[in-house]
Design an enzyme around this catalytic site. Structure first.
Site, short mmCIF file in Angstrom:
data_model
loop_
_atom_site.label_atom_id
_atom_site.label_comp_id
_atom_site.label_asym_id
_atom_site.label_seq_id
_atom_site.Cartn_x
_atom_site.Cartn_y
_atom_site.Cartn_z
N CYS A 1 -60.88 41.82 -112.60
CA CYS A 1 -59.74 41.57 -111.72
C CYS A 1 -59.31 40.11 -111.87
O CYS A 1 -59.94 39.34 -112.61
CB CYS A 1 -60.09 41.90 -110.26
N CYS B 1 -36.48 11.31 -107.98
CA CYS B 1 -36.64 12.39 -108.96
C CYS B 1 -35.80 13.56 -108.47
O CYS B 1 -34.86 13.37 -107.69
CB CYS B 1 -38.11 12.76 -109.13
N LYS C 1 -32.37 40.59 -102.30
CA LYS C 1 -32.73 40.98 -103.66
C LYS C 1 -33.26 42.41 -103.72
O LYS C 1 -32.97 43.15 -104.67
CB LYS C 1 -33.78 40.02 -104.23
N LEU D 1 -29.01 34.56 -111.78
CA LEU D 1 -28.31 35.52 -112.64
C LEU D 1 -28.63 35.42 -114.14
O LEU D 1 -28.57 36.44 -114.83
CB LEU D 1 -26.80 35.43 -112.41
N CYS E 1 -41.17 28.26 -112.11
CA CYS E 1 -39.90 28.26 -112.85
C CYS E 1 -38.90 27.28 -112.24
O CYS E 1 -38.08 26.69 -112.96
CB CYS E 1 -39.31 29.67 -112.89
#
Length: 428
Positions: free
Chosen positions: A191, A381, A106, A91, A208
């Protein structure tokens, strides 16, 4: 295989081409009045836009602002491809979705929001993961394609499909506080494969989910994508087909890199292409076509323990050391109290101060053990990827004064700990 491809094709709704238009209605003139008075656009450009169809691959941080502005501007049809569901962490950057639609598709969430904005735009949801069986058919059904994906296999897949179908591709990416934009296969430009003939090693790719991103950065890049699509659809201005745009949010600066021309030896768009059909892009790239955090396998099974096994070690009070190798910014979010903080970057640099701290803690903990065998050191981790890299480094290092040590990583990391052991532990 041919039968499976035919079955898959029947399940995908392929709309017919949009008919050309000769005039705008009174409500359209009122709605689009502020852009109609632009000499560069005018009625002619608006009519072209209303007859244009755009395929948006990915309804995430880039796809949401892109689709929002295209629908607002009056594009004729939007095809929205995404197989994922809306999650809470989406969000801050995926501005079409809402708390009320958590858990929903989605693609359908995006369609719902876009129809509220502009009911005259045809919005077609495709709740699927684009693959070699579906990509070419979908791409051929649209005039312009916007790649808003967040993984390397999909980028190659969409590029090759666009080249084979002869469609322009508007591609962007955003990570942390940076982004880039290119228009591929348009006006004689290169391309994606011309610039990147070989995919990068999977372990070097950060997305991300791994590296983070500021939501407004995806908003800026998605809006730039929308602008490029509008320019291609209406014939307004020139596109970034010969230039790569780089955006640095921290410095609020744009840079422009002139691209090499189309490569005549390119495997897909060259004079004698070797890629004449879509292939297995996960195999080609050595990674999964997903924007989720990737899972590496660098160690043998005997060099790893599960979170359940580590929990038993804790409960049994077995002397050991737990080393957290995440960056400090992640340690500040959450941590296990017993962990020693030694960032992976410091281990990779063989930082003497961090190594001395680790040796000191091992020596202190060893004094509590009556065992003469190798002292256990466990590495953790976020996801169990960097911990494997740390194990490899420590296995190859000599740590004088620490004696024999046995180094293992904890599979799945802290997110597996949160899922399987402690549901109150924060997930990020």
């Amino acid at each position: 295989m041919a039968g499976n491809e035919a079955a898959a094709a029947e399940e995908i709704p392929i709309p017919p081409p949009l008919p050309p238009r000769t005039e705008l209605s009174r409500p359209e003139i009122e709605r689009y009045s502020r852009q109609l008075v632009l000499p560069e656009l005018g009625v002619r450009g608006q009519l072209r836009l209303s007859a244009c169809s755009v395929l948006v691959v990915g309804c995430g941080g880039l796809g949401c602002p892109l689709a929002l502005y295209l629908a607002a501007a009056g594009v004729g049809r939007l095809g929205l491809v995404d197989h994922d569901a809306v999650e809470l962490h989406n969000l801050p950057r995926q501005v079409l979705h809402r708390e009320s639609r958590l858990g929903c598709s989605k693609a359908r969430s995006a369609v719902s929001a876009l129809r509220e904005l502009n009911s005259s735009v045809q919005c077609v949801p495709y709740e699927l993961a684009l693959d070699r069986d579906s990509a070419l058919e979908l791409v051929r059904a649209y005039d312009v394609v916007a790649d808003c994906s967040d993984n390397v296999p999909t980028r190659y897949l969409v590029n090759d499909a666009c080249v084979l179908a002869g469609k322009p591709l508007v591609s962007a990416s955003a990570l942390r506080l940076e982004g880039q934009l290119v228009v591929y296969g348009h006006q004689g430009g290169p391309c994606y494969r011309c610039l990147f003939p070989k995919p990068p090693p999977p372990e070097t790719v950060t997305n991300c989910a791994d590296g983070g991103v500021l939501g407004v950065v995806t908003g800026i890049l998605g809006s730039l994508q929308a602008l490029e699509v509008l320019k291609i659809a209406t014939g307004m201005g020139t596109s970034f087909s010969q230039v790569m745009v780089l955006f640095d949010a921290l410095e609020s600066r744009f840079r422009y890199i002139k691209l090499r021309p189309r490569d005549p030896n390119c495997a897909v768009c060259g004079d004698h292409p070797s890629v004449t059909a879509l292939q297995d892009y996960e195999l080609f790239c050595g990674s999964s076509a997903t924007d989720k955090c990737r899972t590496l396998c660098l160690l043998r099974n005997e060099e790893r323990v599960s979170v359940e096994e580590y929990r038993k070690i804790l409960d049994s009070n077995i002397p050991h050391i737990l080393v957290d190798v995440r960056p400090k910014v992640e340690v500040d979010i959450c941590r296990l109290a017993q962990a020693v903080f030694v960032p992976l970057s410091k281990l990779q640099e063989k930082d003497e101060g961090c190594l001395q701290l680790l040796v000191q803690r091992i020596c202190e903990a060893r004094q509590m053990s009556s065992e003469n065998s190798a002292f256990p050191v466990y590495i953790i981790c976020k996801l169990g990827n960097d911990s494997q890299k740390a194990v490899k480094i420590l296995q190859g290092l000599s740590c004088p004064g620490s004696g024999l040590i046995s180094v293992k990583d904890i599979k799945g990391g802290l997110m597996a700990w949160a899922t399987k052991i402690d549901p109150e532990f924060p997930q990020y």
